[in-house]
Write a protein that holds these residues in place. Structure first.
Motif, short mmCIF file in Angstrom:
data_model
loop_
_atom_site.label_atom_id
_atom_site.label_comp_id
_atom_site.label_asym_id
_atom_site.label_seq_id
_atom_site.Cartn_x
_atom_site.Cartn_y
_atom_site.Cartn_z
N TYR A 206 0.73 7.24 -1.06
CA TYR A 206 -0.72 7.03 -1.02
C TYR A 206 -1.10 6.75 0.43
CZ TYR A 206 -5.23 5.05 -0.81
OH TYR A 206 -6.53 4.85 -0.40
N GLY A 207 -2.23 7.30 0.89
CA GLY A 207 -2.73 7.00 2.23
C GLY A 207 -4.22 6.81 2.23
N GLY A 208 -4.69 5.86 3.01
CA GLY A 208 -6.13 5.57 3.12
C GLY A 208 -6.34 4.08 3.13
N SER A 209 -6.46 3.51 4.36
CA SER A 209 -6.75 2.09 4.53
C SER A 209 -5.72 1.16 3.88
CB SER A 209 -8.16 1.77 4.02
OG SER A 209 -9.13 2.47 4.79
N VAL A 210 -4.44 1.57 3.91
CA VAL A 210 -3.39 0.65 3.45
C VAL A 210 -3.17 -0.41 4.52
CG1 VAL A 210 -0.98 0.41 2.74
CG2 VAL A 210 -2.26 2.47 2.11
N LYS A 211 -3.10 -1.66 4.08
CA LYS A 211 -2.90 -2.80 4.99
C LYS A 211 -1.91 -3.76 4.33
CE LYS A 211 -7.90 -3.04 5.75
NZ LYS A 211 -8.42 -2.75 4.47
N PRO A 212 -1.42 -4.73 5.11
CA PRO A 212 -0.50 -5.70 4.48
C PRO A 212 -1.16 -6.39 3.29
CG PRO A 212 -0.42 -5.92 6.87
CD PRO A 212 -1.52 -4.93 6.58
N SER A 213 -2.49 -6.59 3.35
CA SER A 213 -3.16 -7.35 2.30
C SER A 213 -3.34 -6.57 0.98
CB SER A 213 -4.53 -7.82 2.79
OG SER A 213 -5.28 -6.70 3.21
N ASN A 214 -3.35 -5.24 1.02
CA ASN A 214 -3.54 -4.50 -0.24
C ASN A 214 -2.29 -3.71 -0.64
OD1 ASN A 214 -3.58 -2.26 1.44
ND2 ASN A 214 -5.78 -1.88 1.27
N ALA A 215 -1.25 -3.73 0.24
CA ALA A 215 -0.10 -2.86 0.01
C ALA A 215 0.63 -3.16 -1.30
CB ALA A 215 0.86 -2.96 1.19
N ALA A 216 0.86 -4.44 -1.58
CA ALA A 216 1.67 -4.78 -2.76
C ALA A 216 1.01 -4.24 -4.04
CB ALA A 216 1.86 -6.29 -2.86
N ASP A 217 -0.31 -4.38 -4.15
CA ASP A 217 -1.00 -3.89 -5.34
C ASP A 217 -0.86 -2.37 -5.46
OD1 ASP A 217 -1.80 -6.38 -6.07
OD2 ASP A 217 -3.81 -6.23 -5.18
N ILE A 218 -1.05 -1.69 -4.33
CA ILE A 218 -0.97 -0.22 -4.35
C ILE A 218 0.44 0.23 -4.71
CG2 ILE A 218 -1.12 1.85 -2.87
CD1 ILE A 218 -3.46 0.39 -1.38
N PHE A 219 1.45 -0.46 -4.19
CA PHE A 219 2.84 -0.05 -4.45
C PHE A 219 3.25 -0.33 -5.90
CE2 PHE A 219 3.62 -0.79 0.33
CZ PHE A 219 3.15 0.49 0.61
N GLY A 220 2.44 -1.12 -6.60
CA GLY A 220 2.74 -1.37 -8.01
C GLY A 220 2.23 -0.26 -8.93
N VAL A 221 1.50 0.69 -8.38
CA VAL A 221 0.91 1.75 -9.21
C VAL A 221 1.98 2.81 -9.52
CG1 VAL A 221 -0.82 3.61 -9.22
CG2 VAL A 221 -1.38 1.38 -8.20
N SER A 222 1.90 3.37 -10.72
CA SER A 222 2.92 4.34 -11.13
C SER A 222 2.88 5.57 -10.24
CB SER A 222 2.70 4.75 -12.59
OG SER A 222 1.84 5.84 -12.70
N ASN A 223 4.06 6.07 -9.94
CA ASN A 223 4.21 7.27 -9.10
C ASN A 223 3.75 7.11 -7.66
OD1 ASN A 223 5.57 9.32 -10.61
ND2 ASN A 223 3.79 9.35 -11.98
N VAL A 224 3.60 5.88 -7.20
CA VAL A 224 3.39 5.63 -5.77
C VAL A 224 4.74 5.23 -5.18
CG1 VAL A 224 2.26 4.19 -4.02
CG2 VAL A 224 0.97 4.97 -6.02
N ALA A 245 6.11 -5.39 1.85
CA ALA A 245 5.54 -5.23 0.50
C ALA A 245 6.28 -4.15 -0.28
CB ALA A 245 4.05 -4.91 0.61
N LEU A 246 6.66 -3.10 0.43
CA LEU A 246 7.36 -1.99 -0.24
C LEU A 246 8.78 -2.42 -0.64
CD1 LEU A 246 6.82 0.92 -1.05
CD2 LEU A 246 7.45 1.64 1.26
N GLU A 247 9.38 -3.26 0.19
CA GLU A 247 10.73 -3.75 -0.15
C GLU A 247 10.71 -4.62 -1.40
OE1 GLU A 247 11.75 -5.50 3.63
OE2 GLU A 247 13.29 -3.98 3.97
N ARG A 248 9.58 -5.28 -1.63
CA ARG A 248 9.52 -6.22 -2.76
C ARG A 248 9.14 -5.57 -4.08
NH1 ARG A 248 7.03 -9.59 1.13
NH2 ARG A 248 5.01 -9.06 0.25
N VAL A 249 8.82 -4.26 -4.06
CA VAL A 249 8.38 -3.60 -5.30
C VAL A 249 9.49 -3.64 -6.34
CG1 VAL A 249 7.70 -1.39 -6.35
CG2 VAL A 249 6.81 -2.04 -4.13
#
Ligand code: PEP
Length: 249
Positions: A206-224, A245-249
């Motif tokens: 996924y790309g578009g305004s990813v930041k440390p503050s929203n990354a964990a939520d986005i990485f929890g989405v299926s197929n991301v 954040a990606l390491e913690r998924v």
């Protein structure tokens, strides 16, 4: 099992001084579970590859020409990127589609050249705000995929990045449901075209305004499977937050 990937697109930002950010990032590596790719301007590619060294960080280009060589002033071939140390290239970014009028066929020809040169291609797809509001998002994404992705694609040489144009550099992000809907759609299209084995092995960013503050939520989405990051990849501290954040998924 798809390895997660944090890819940074520096766009037309950075002179040699910017390599201090890459050095800082390299100091925090390796990561056991996340691949990290930095795509600096072409002028920095060779030096960036040297800085990345054997840290596990890889470097990539932001575009390439469809031809291997020839009379194309100012352009760079996929072989040249590989020669400079790149292992990947971003293709069909919406800024290239807009600024250089790149069409799906152009992206597909470039992707073929990149794959032939042994590069992993990150093919970008994404809708405009107008297209989303007209409920055309999936049609647009489907058309970009069938037009831009070459038949020779595999789980190793293809990555697809979903980047809604209206979310790039704006601080606006689709809802998690909206991201999930598009990523599930991309996955099903890949499975339908390439079969389940290949379709399931292609990584989706996924790309578009990813930041440390929203990354964990986005990485929890299926197929991301990770993110393609613009602005927040320019500073090691911000990009490290996204990698964490990606390491913690
Ligand atoms: C991009 O241009 O690929 C991008 C995702 O930019 P940003 O993270 O700045 O929105």
């Amino acid at each position: 099992m798809r390895r997660r990937l944090a890819a940074g697109n520096w766009k037309m930002n950075g002179t040699a001084a910017a390599l201090t950010e890459l050095k800082a990032l390299a100091g925090a590596f390796p990561s056991a579970s996340v691949d990290v790719l930095i795509c600096p301007p072409a002028t920095l590619l060779h030096r960036a590859a040297e800085v990345a060294g054997d840290t596990g960080i890889t470097v990539g280009g932001q575009d390439c020409h469809a031809a291997t060589s020839g009379a194309h002033t100012g352009d760079i071939s996929a072989d040249m990127l590989a020669d400079a140390g790149a292992s990947a290239v971003i293709l069909g970014h919406s800024e290239r589609r807009t600024d250089h009028a790149e069409q799906n066929e152009d992206v597909r020809a470039k992707a073929r050249a990149a794959m032939d040169a042994g590069l992993t291609t990150i093919i970008c797809v994404g809708e405009s705000l107008e297209q989303r509001e007209a409920a055309n998002t999936l049609d647009i994404i489907g058309g970009q995929m069938s037009g831009s992705i070459p038949d020779q694609s595999t789980g190793e040489n293809l990555i697809v990045a979903y980047e809604p144009i209206w979310a790039i550099g704006t601080g606006k992000v689709p809802t998690l449901d909206e991201i999930g809907e598009v990523h599930d759609f991309i996955r099903s299209r890949l499975e339908r075209r390439f079969g389940e084995g290949v379709g399931r092995s292609v990584r989706l960013l996924y790309g578009g305004s990813v930041k440390p503050s929203n990354a964990a939520d986005i990485f929890g989405v299926s197929n991301v499977d990770g993110a393609l990051v613009g602005g927040a990849s320019l500073k090691a501290q911000d990009f490290s937050g996204i990698i964490d954040a990606l390491e913690r998924v």
